[in-house]
Design an enzyme around this catalytic site. Sequence first.
Site, PDB file in Angstrom:
ATOM      1  N   LYS A 183      -9.532 -12.146  -8.089  1.00  0.00           N
ATOM      2  CA  LYS A 183      -8.226 -11.885  -8.685  1.00  0.00           C
ATOM      3  C   LYS A 183      -7.683 -13.180  -9.292  1.00  0.00           C
ATOM      4  O   LYS A 183      -7.707 -14.229  -8.663  1.00  0.00           O
ATOM      5  CB  LYS A 183      -7.267 -11.362  -7.604  1.00  0.00           C
ATOM      6  CG  LYS A 183      -6.043 -10.638  -8.130  1.00  0.00           C
ATOM      7  CD  LYS A 183      -5.308  -9.930  -7.006  1.00  0.00           C
ATOM      8  CE  LYS A 183      -4.143  -9.114  -7.536  1.00  0.00           C
ATOM      9  NZ  LYS A 183      -3.450  -8.351  -6.471  1.00  0.00           N
ATOM     10  N   GLU A 242       1.126   5.399   2.949  1.00  0.00           N
ATOM     11  CA  GLU A 242       2.536   5.733   3.135  1.00  0.00           C
ATOM     12  C   GLU A 242       2.760   6.859   4.143  1.00  0.00           C
ATOM     13  O   GLU A 242       3.722   6.815   4.930  1.00  0.00           O
ATOM     14  CB  GLU A 242       3.160   6.115   1.783  1.00  0.00           C
ATOM     15  CG  GLU A 242       3.202   5.001   0.763  1.00  0.00           C
ATOM     16  CD  GLU A 242       1.927   4.864  -0.052  1.00  0.00           C
ATOM     17  OE1 GLU A 242       1.880   3.982  -0.930  1.00  0.00           O
ATOM     18  OE2 GLU A 242       0.975   5.649   0.189  1.00  0.00           O
ATOM     19  N   ARG A 273       5.424   9.857  -1.658  1.00  0.00           N
ATOM     20  CA  ARG A 273       4.117  10.238  -1.143  1.00  0.00           C
ATOM     21  C   ARG A 273       4.190  10.656   0.327  1.00  0.00           C
ATOM     22  O   ARG A 273       3.247  11.228   0.846  1.00  0.00           O
ATOM     23  CB  ARG A 273       3.135   9.070  -1.298  1.00  0.00           C
ATOM     24  CG  ARG A 273       3.160   8.431  -2.672  1.00  0.00           C
ATOM     25  CD  ARG A 273       2.073   7.410  -2.850  1.00  0.00           C
ATOM     26  NE  ARG A 273       0.832   8.058  -3.227  1.00  0.00           N
ATOM     27  CZ  ARG A 273      -0.313   7.418  -3.433  1.00  0.00           C
ATOM     28  NH1 ARG A 273      -0.386   6.124  -3.273  1.00  0.00           N
ATOM     29  NH2 ARG A 273      -1.395   8.070  -3.772  1.00  0.00           N
TER      30      ARG A 273
END
Length: 633
Positions: free
Chosen positions: A280, A367, A395
């Site tokens: 990244k 979640e 969600r």
Amino acid sequence: MDLNKISSPSFLKNLNQKQLEALAGDIRSFLIEKCSATGGHIGPNLGVVELTIALHKAFNSPTDKFLWDVGHQAYVHKILTGRASQFDTLRQFKGLCGFPKRVESEHDEWETGHSSTSLSAAMGMAAARDIKKEKNYVVPIIGDGALTGGMALEALNHIGHEKTNMIVILNDNEMSIAPNVGALHSVLGRLRTAKEYSKAKEELELLMNKIPVVGGKLASTAERLKDSLKYLVVSGIFFEELGFKYLGPIDGHDFEALEKTLEYAKKVKGPVLVHVITKKGKGYKPAEDDTVGTWHGTGPYKMETGDFVKSAVTGPAWSSLIAESVRKCMKEDERIVAITPAMPVGSKLEGIQKDFPNRFFDVGIAEQHAATMAAGLATQKMKPFLAIYSTFLQRAYDQVLHDIARPNLNVFIGIDRAGLVGADGETHQGVFDIAFLRHIPNIVLMMPKDENEGQHMVKTALDYDGGPIALRYPRGNGIGVEMDAEMKAIPIGTWEVLRDGQDAAILTFGTTIPMAMEAAEQLADQGVDVKVVNARFIKPLDEKMLHEIMGANMPILTIEEAVLQGGFGSAILEFAADHQYNVSIDRIGIPDQFIEHGNVDQLLEEINVTADETVKRINKLVANKKQVGSRKI
């Protein structure tokens, strides 16, 4: 290369490795420059430059379908599909979206903002392909963080069971927004180091192949031994057991390795998982050195130094204010536990994580699990604080309704990024939570007018033992009010009159209060006397105050930075109908549409949530009341 001249990825077919490496360098320089002006998800995109180029070289988009599970990693894809010239408008009002967008390009096959959805969608596309007897490839690209989402695991299970032809790219950079957590992350960690054991693997594989398979007891013993050895020598056994052919891990910045592996994957029947290791932020030192997620998504920055360009702020960041208020309470109350679904940085929970490691849980991108875990804690007399973005709380709707509210458990839900969030656009606008929470029995829902009231609402929530309670707070910073030294609870369901008046009433809360006060001043200059109410409890309503206002036949305007359907204004209309008040009521809020990306002020102007519109609506309400009154005479 002039990236603005790219109209299609087909040109990649003719490039050699040296030319591909030069192109990767050009794309990195382009991204670093453009994102320094607009902001954006620079770290994730710098990590997938070679991978995206290799995918477009190996496959034929849009005939072959790419599904970017981590939608904010699609910048390179957008460049290669002819949108480089639009990057000056990235995430700007009416400009290029920061996520895949079907109306933008035929190459954007799947729209994403929430993670862990690509594999399910890919299964649907592959099933449609097979029903229609077509021959294209379906290629979802999913991150290691997104793979922890339950939906992704459900899809892996189904794809493997059906033996569906599909090539799944697992882009493993060891981070989602923050560093990843969980057992699956540890599995991938072991796979990353598998190359160190390649010689031992080869020797064991040779041994396995020499074991004779004949009848009787010897055969069963040999098979058991082979099964046991398989777990030692087969990389990716987790995926192999799910029915996938595992390839990797490979260096996601090595064009030769990528090309060879992708070409092999195209020849395999059934589902294939290609495990790609990427870095990244690769190619930009400030982003490469980031270990906590600061460079995941940024505002503008100075390209030469990596210093962020900070706008003038007057108050603390809302996320920090709420998290720090919780942290203060945790020092006094050992029952308080903090939970986040992979957002310790975004929700500014680092202080809690540092001071109370045994009472802090980052559950990863999960979640639903986070919500029900909070419910489980509450059954044991703990006081869980679930810090979650409004858009991600969507969600976990069933878990809030079924596992938290139905048994009336004392869970404190901190709804971060409530209201419009701006640049991330329609997938992230936190405008639906009032409508999907307000109708749930037992729940309390509130939003503060400023940061001082915000800290008091944290105290209110943690002192409350009547069931679930949710606190909405916006993205960005407070307005810089003086803070009380001591936090105190606010009586549940009580509103506050900020400005008295007799001609009409504005009922609003949170971020729209300054706008309402501005409109009231303008109206006062016109001779219209308006009451402005801080309706800080969205549920329950302050029924005593509503009876006073409606009993005086005072016209009402409600304002909310949330959807009108099922929202706060709807609650006021319901109250009037239930108590048979024939009072004029108008509503300002988010219309029945998805709100795209852009500066929040521009978005509010676009949908007429403004002080000028407020003045116009109040004047109309007051004029209508006078006309009705004159006819009665």
